[in-house]
Design a protein around this motif. Sequence first.
Motif, PDB file in Angstrom:
ATOM      1  N   THR A   1       0.828  -1.207   0.000  1.00 44.91           N
ATOM      2  CA  THR A   1       0.000   0.000   0.000  1.00 44.91           C
ATOM      3  C   THR A   1       0.860   1.254   0.000  1.00 44.91           C
ATOM      4  OG1 THR A   1      -1.753  -1.168   1.177  1.00 44.91           O
ATOM      5  CG2 THR A   1      -1.808   1.237   1.251  1.00 44.91           C
ATOM      6  N   GLU A   2       1.945   1.241   0.763  1.00 39.42           N
ATOM      7  CA  GLU A   2       2.834   2.397   0.821  1.00 39.42           C
ATOM      8  C   GLU A   2       3.457   2.684  -0.547  1.00 39.42           C
ATOM      9  OE1 GLU A   2       6.156   4.168   3.877  1.00 39.42           O
ATOM     10  OE2 GLU A   2       6.019   2.002   3.666  1.00 39.42           O
ATOM     11  N   VAL A   3       3.876   1.642  -1.254  1.00 42.08           N
ATOM     12  CA  VAL A   3       4.444   1.809  -2.598  1.00 42.08           C
ATOM     13  C   VAL A   3       3.378   2.315  -3.557  1.00 42.08           C
ATOM     14  CG1 VAL A   3       5.443   0.579  -4.563  1.00 42.08           C
ATOM     15  CG2 VAL A   3       6.284   0.131  -2.280  1.00 42.08           C
ATOM     16  N   GLN A   4       2.178   1.777  -3.465  1.00 35.78           N
ATOM     17  CA  GLN A   4       1.099   2.223  -4.347  1.00 35.78           C
ATOM     18  C   GLN A   4       0.766   3.691  -4.118  1.00 35.78           C
ATOM     19  OE1 GLN A   4      -2.000  -0.663  -3.593  1.00 35.78           O
ATOM     20  NE2 GLN A   4      -1.362  -1.905  -5.343  1.00 35.78           N
ATOM     21  N   LEU A   5       0.736   4.123  -2.864  1.00 36.48           N
ATOM     22  CA  LEU A   5       0.457   5.532  -2.575  1.00 36.48           C
ATOM     23  C   LEU A   5       1.559   6.437  -3.141  1.00 36.48           C
ATOM     24  CD1 LEU A   5      -0.874   5.247   1.095  1.00 36.48           C
ATOM     25  CD2 LEU A   5      -2.191   5.796  -0.962  1.00 36.48           C
ATOM     26  N   ALA A   6       2.820   6.030  -2.989  1.00 39.29           N
ATOM     27  CA  ALA A   6       3.933   6.815  -3.539  1.00 39.29           C
ATOM     28  C   ALA A   6       3.857   6.866  -5.063  1.00 39.29           C
ATOM     29  CB  ALA A   6       5.268   6.243  -3.081  1.00 39.29           C
ATOM     30  N   GLY A   7       3.499   5.740  -5.675  1.00 42.28           N
ATOM     31  CA  GLY A   7       3.364   5.698  -7.135  1.00 42.28           C
ATOM     32  C   GLY A   7       2.218   6.556  -7.642  1.00 42.28           C
ATOM     33  N   MET A   8       1.100   6.526  -6.930  1.00 43.23           N
ATOM     34  CA  MET A   8      -0.038   7.370  -7.328  1.00 43.23           C
ATOM     35  C   MET A   8       0.314   8.848  -7.197  1.00 43.23           C
ATOM     36  SD  MET A   8      -3.481   5.371  -6.121  1.00 43.23           S
ATOM     37  CE  MET A   8      -2.940   4.616  -4.604  1.00 43.23           C
ATOM     38  N   GLN A   9       1.069   9.197  -6.142  1.00 42.79           N
ATOM     39  CA  GLN A   9       1.514  10.583  -5.977  1.00 42.79           C
ATOM     40  C   GLN A   9       2.420  10.988  -7.130  1.00 42.79           C
ATOM     41  OE1 GLN A   9       0.787  12.939  -3.240  1.00 42.79           O
ATOM     42  NE2 GLN A   9       1.429  14.118  -5.011  1.00 42.79           N
ATOM     43  N   LEU A  10       3.355  10.120  -7.516  1.00 42.36           N
ATOM     44  CA  LEU A  10       4.241  10.412  -8.635  1.00 42.36           C
ATOM     45  C   LEU A  10       3.453  10.580  -9.927  1.00 42.36           C
ATOM     46  CD1 LEU A  10       6.962  10.688 -10.062  1.00 42.36           C
ATOM     47  CD2 LEU A  10       7.104   8.183 -10.081  1.00 42.36           C
ATOM     48  N   ALA A  11       2.513   9.682 -10.198  1.00 39.60           N
ATOM     49  CA  ALA A  11       1.695   9.786 -11.407  1.00 39.60           C
ATOM     50  C   ALA A  11       0.913  11.097 -11.428  1.00 39.60           C
ATOM     51  CB  ALA A  11       0.748   8.593 -11.511  1.00 39.60           C
ATOM     52  N   GLN A  12       0.370  11.472 -10.283  1.00 34.65           N
ATOM     53  CA  GLN A  12      -0.370  12.732 -10.188  1.00 34.65           C
ATOM     54  C   GLN A  12       0.552  13.924 -10.424  1.00 34.65           C
ATOM     55  OE1 GLN A  12      -2.262  13.324  -6.399  1.00 34.65           O
ATOM     56  NE2 GLN A  12      -3.256  15.207  -7.032  1.00 34.65           N
ATOM     57  N   ASP A  13       1.761  13.892  -9.865  1.00 34.54           N
ATOM     58  CA  ASP A  13       2.711  14.993 -10.042  1.00 34.54           C
ATOM     59  C   ASP A  13       3.149  15.129 -11.504  1.00 34.54           C
ATOM     60  OD1 ASP A  13       2.539  15.650  -7.367  1.00 34.54           O
ATOM     61  OD2 ASP A  13       4.385  14.598  -6.815  1.00 34.54           O
ATOM     62  N   VAL A  14       3.372  14.013 -12.179  1.00 34.79           N
ATOM     63  CA  VAL A  14       3.734  14.063 -13.604  1.00 34.79           C
ATOM     64  C   VAL A  14       2.580  14.657 -14.404  1.00 34.79           C
ATOM     65  CG1 VAL A  14       4.272  12.660 -15.640  1.00 34.79           C
ATOM     66  CG2 VAL A  14       5.434  12.207 -13.475  1.00 34.79           C
ATOM     67  N   ASP A  15       1.363  14.273 -14.055  1.00 33.30           N
ATOM     68  CA  ASP A  15       0.197  14.823 -14.743  1.00 33.30           C
ATOM     69  C   ASP A  15       0.044  16.324 -14.479  1.00 33.30           C
ATOM     70  OD1 ASP A  15      -1.965  14.233 -16.514  1.00 33.30           O
ATOM     71  OD2 ASP A  15      -3.350  14.471 -14.816  1.00 33.30           O
ATOM     72  N   VAL A  16       0.350  16.763 -13.256  1.00 31.65           N
ATOM     73  CA  VAL A  16       0.323  18.201 -12.939  1.00 31.65           C
ATOM     74  C   VAL A  16       1.342  18.939 -13.796  1.00 31.65           C
ATOM     75  CG1 VAL A  16       0.975  19.883 -11.152  1.00 31.65           C
ATOM     76  CG2 VAL A  16      -0.598  18.037 -10.603  1.00 31.65           C
ATOM     77  N   ALA A  17       2.528  18.366 -13.935  1.00 23.48           N
ATOM     78  CA  ALA A  17       3.571  18.998 -14.752  1.00 23.48           C
ATOM     79  C   ALA A  17       3.108  19.141 -16.206  1.00 23.48           C
ATOM     80  CB  ALA A  17       4.862  18.188 -14.679  1.00 23.48           C
ATOM     81  N   ARG A  18       2.535  18.087 -16.749  1.00 25.76           N
ATOM     82  CA  ARG A  18       2.040  18.143 -18.143  1.00 25.76           C
ATOM     83  C   ARG A  18       0.922  19.173 -18.279  1.00 25.76           C
ATOM     84  NH1 ARG A  18      -2.079  15.454 -21.237  1.00 25.76           N
ATOM     85  NH2 ARG A  18      -1.460  15.463 -23.431  1.00 25.76           N
ATOM     86  N   THR A  19       0.029  19.216 -17.318  1.00 29.24           N
ATOM     87  CA  THR A  19      -1.073  20.186 -17.357  1.00 29.24           C
ATOM     88  C   THR A  19      -0.547  21.619 -17.305  1.00 29.24           C
ATOM     89  OG1 THR A  19      -2.554  18.587 -16.316  1.00 29.24           O
ATOM     90  CG2 THR A  19      -3.193  20.907 -16.187  1.00 29.24           C
ATOM     91  N   ARG A  20       0.492  21.856 -16.494  1.00 30.31           N
ATOM     92  CA  ARG A  20       1.093  23.203 -16.429  1.00 30.31           C
ATOM     93  C   ARG A  20       1.754  23.560 -17.755  1.00 30.31           C
ATOM     94  NH1 ARG A  20       0.282  27.368 -13.944  1.00 30.31           N
ATOM     95  NH2 ARG A  20       2.434  27.882 -13.479  1.00 30.31           N
ATOM     96  N   ALA A  21       2.356  22.584 -18.429  1.00 29.81           N
ATOM     97  CA  ALA A  21       2.942  22.856 -19.746  1.00 29.81           C
ATOM     98  C   ALA A  21       1.857  23.290 -20.718  1.00 29.81           C
ATOM     99  CB  ALA A  21       3.676  21.618 -20.269  1.00 29.81           C
ATOM    100  N   LEU A  22       0.728  22.614 -20.673  1.00 31.52           N
ATOM    101  CA  LEU A  22      -0.389  22.964 -21.557  1.00 31.52           C
ATOM    102  C   LEU A  22      -0.981  24.333 -21.217  1.00 31.52           C
ATOM    103  CD1 LEU A  22      -2.170  19.505 -21.674  1.00 31.52           C
ATOM    104  CD2 LEU A  22      -1.204  20.714 -23.636  1.00 31.52           C
ATOM    105  N   SER A  23      -1.163  24.606 -19.925  1.00 32.31           N
ATOM    106  CA  SER A  23      -1.840  25.846 -19.527  1.00 32.31           C
ATOM    107  C   SER A  23      -0.953  27.083 -19.688  1.00 32.31           C
ATOM    108  CB  SER A  23      -2.349  25.751 -18.088  1.00 32.31           C
ATOM    109  OG  SER A  23      -1.271  25.675 -17.180  1.00 32.31           O
TER     110      SER A  23
END
Length: 191
Positions: A42-64
């Motif tokens: 569960t701890e690894v999954q939470l860290a991975g979900m956070q990383l996936a969300q952060d990468v998506d935030v970065a891509r969204t900021r590039a677009l915006s």
Amino acid sequence: MSRNTFPRAPRGFTIIELLAVVAIVSIMMAIILPKFRISEKTEVQLAGMQLAQDVDVARTRALSTREMVRVAFKTSTRTYGGYLDEDGNGTIAESDAEWQALRGFGVRELPARIQYSRGAAGAIPGDAGSGAVGFPDGRIEFDSRGLTMPMGTRGVVYLASQNDPYAVVAVQVTPSGNVRFWTHTQAGGWQ
């Protein structure tokens, strides 16, 4: 008038009664507390979900912002950071001003028992890389359209528990900038 007209003082607890209550509470805590502990998986999954969300935030900021954005991984310090080309010069120096301009996640450290690693898992389907961070120079870059740079770059970041080599997740980024989250199961491989 009788001498027993005054009410008796309330009687306290005996030491035996107190010890019995403490023993019962201790047994209950020993049964209940392990259920509240987060497992390595569960701890690894939470860290991975956070990383996936952060990468998506970065891509969204590039677009915006219509500017270049980078997510850089530092395996030696177990960190990653996001940076925005705030002056529009087409280069990112990974400065404080650039990570502040991203207004996303800044620099994030992996949880204490998580590391960049594949653990005991093999590569996800379609990943020909051999490392835990499968991006050129350990970084993902998005152009102003949210596409990976250089054009067609794809990669995967693997996170694993230091205590359980089978607790592994992968965050995959496609050339179009889409993020996919994978979980490794000991019995069934990647899902």
